[in-house]
Design an enzyme around this catalytic site. Structure first.
Site, short mmCIF file in Angstrom:
data_model
loop_
_atom_site.label_atom_id
_atom_site.label_comp_id
_atom_site.label_asym_id
_atom_site.label_seq_id
_atom_site.Cartn_x
_atom_site.Cartn_y
_atom_site.Cartn_z
N VAL A 20 0.92 -1.29 -0.09
CA VAL A 20 -0.01 -0.11 -0.09
C VAL A 20 0.96 1.14 0.10
O VAL A 20 1.62 1.45 0.82
CB VAL A 20 -0.84 0.02 1.33
CG1 VAL A 20 -1.73 1.22 1.45
CG2 VAL A 20 -1.81 -1.18 1.43
N CYS A 21 0.66 2.09 -0.84
CA CYS A 21 1.72 3.40 -1.06
C CYS A 21 1.34 4.12 0.22
O CYS A 21 0.33 4.62 0.57
CB CYS A 21 1.16 4.03 -2.33
SG CYS A 21 2.07 5.81 -2.07
#
Lengths: 100, 130, 133
Positions: free
Chosen positions: B77-78
């Site tokens: 997940v960024c």
């Protein structure tokens, strides 16, 4: 190099399909997924564009066409693939470009 | 073949996340390696474990967590996109002094460099979005 | 060996976050020493226009960031001619993006390459990785 293009928008709502068609090179493949599958039905106003583009392979994701009840209305010459067929197309082409 | 995915949209609002899950399953079934799944833009919302979809609907984050466990997937997940949208893991919760965290099991938070690296290392990168 | 990375920008700024977050990827990606190109197609060309002032909408303008791309060695910026024309725009409506060529005594060069649809098609065909937002 060969490219797999995916289009996931209805051609009536977005320019994604037209832009893709304008930039896709001869020998590439356009796979219609999600709402993009509406481009693949017969008798619609983009049907001729697909029919007259003989140097590009058109495919449609069967699950998305079925979900939208258009499987029986798909234009001739458009190959129906399942998700594993989608994966095979990704593997067979050098790059994948999603026209979001 | 090593395949990486980028997911740009959150669950339910758009089909992108559903398509990505179906694609991931099919790729694994065809014997490919999923190098990484990178969640960007609203795609980071796929990682919240606080989602409660109706019982007769699919539970997307559980599907990802299950796939991760079964196939040891790298679900990233960024961090920049996640922090904007209130997606936070336990470490970040402590670091930022927040009172809760919401990242589901099997996801990890990391930087955008992970997306570029996936582009470099994987044979194919495919984007699902809107 | 460096891969050819192409970032495709087809969305206008501010209305959605795609343009800003795409730019964030480009900046991070610049540290990876890959062969980077950007393409602006369709409404994506609106990202590059001059005169953006976001004061009234409560958002930070990221328009100046495009001017800095040259400093990150991001200097292959393809703009599709047809997309500009469709929108009644010319190159003069876009910011003047430049980079300094170390090999030519830091001569300032244009980063924007105005290309026709068919030229852009050739550029796309030559890429190893295409990121779309």
């Amino acid at each position: 190099m060969t490219m797999l293009h995916t289009v996931n928008k209805s051609p009536f709502e977005s320019k994604a399909f037209d832009t893709c068609l304008g930039l896709a090179k001869s020998g590439s493949t356009i796979l219609l997924i999600e709402d993009g599958v509406y481009a693949a039905t017969t008798g619609n106003s983009v049907a001729d564009k697909i029919k007259n583009t003989s140097d590009i392979n058109f495919c449609v994701l069967g699950a998305d066409a079925q979900a939208r009840g258009i499987e029986a209305k798909l234009a001739e010459g458009i190959k129906v693939v399942d998700y594993e067929g989608f994966v095979d197309l990704v593997a067979e082409h050098d790059t994948v470009q999603a026209w979001l | 073949m090593k395949i990486a995915l980028q997911i740009n949209e959150g669950p339910y609002q758009h089909q992108a996340a559903d398509s990505a899950i179906q694609f991931t399953k099919a790729a694994l079934a065809r014997g490919h390696e999923i190098y990484r799944v990178f969640f960007y833009h609203d795609g980071v919302n796929n990682a919240t474990r606080l989602a409660i979809p109706p019982q007769d609907d699919r539970n997307l984050y559980e599907k990802w967590s299950k796939l991760q466990k079964e196939h040891n997937l790298d679900l990233v997940v960024c961090i920049a996109a996640a922090q904007r949208r209130g997606m936070i893991d336990e470490d970040e919760m402590k670091r930022q002094g927040k009172d809760a965290n919401n990242i589901a099991e099997g996801f990890r938070i990391s930087g955008l460099g992970q997306l570029i690296e996936a582009g470099i290392e994987a044979d194919r990168l495919i984007v699902f979005g809107a | 060996m460096a891969k050819k990375f192409m970032y495709i920008n087809r969305k206008a700024p501010y209305g959605t976050i795609y343009a800003l977050e795409s730019l964030e990827v480009v900046l991070i990606g610049a540290a990876f020493d890959q062969d980077v190109s950007l393409a602006f197609i369709g409404d994506g060309v609106y990202q590059l226009t001059k005169g953006q002032n976001t004061k009234g909408i409560g958002q930070k303008s990221f328009s100046p960031v495009y001017m800095a791309l040259g400093d990150y060695d991001v200097n292959k910026i393809y703009v599709e001619k047809e997309s500009l024309e469709e929108r009644g725009l010319t190159l003069d409506d876009l910011q003047h993006l430049v980079w300094e060529d170390e090999d030519e005594d830091y001569a300032e060069k244009d980063s924007i390459r105005l290309v026709s649809r068919s030229e852009l098609s050739d550029v796309l065909d030559d890429q190893d990785v295409v990121l779309s937002f």
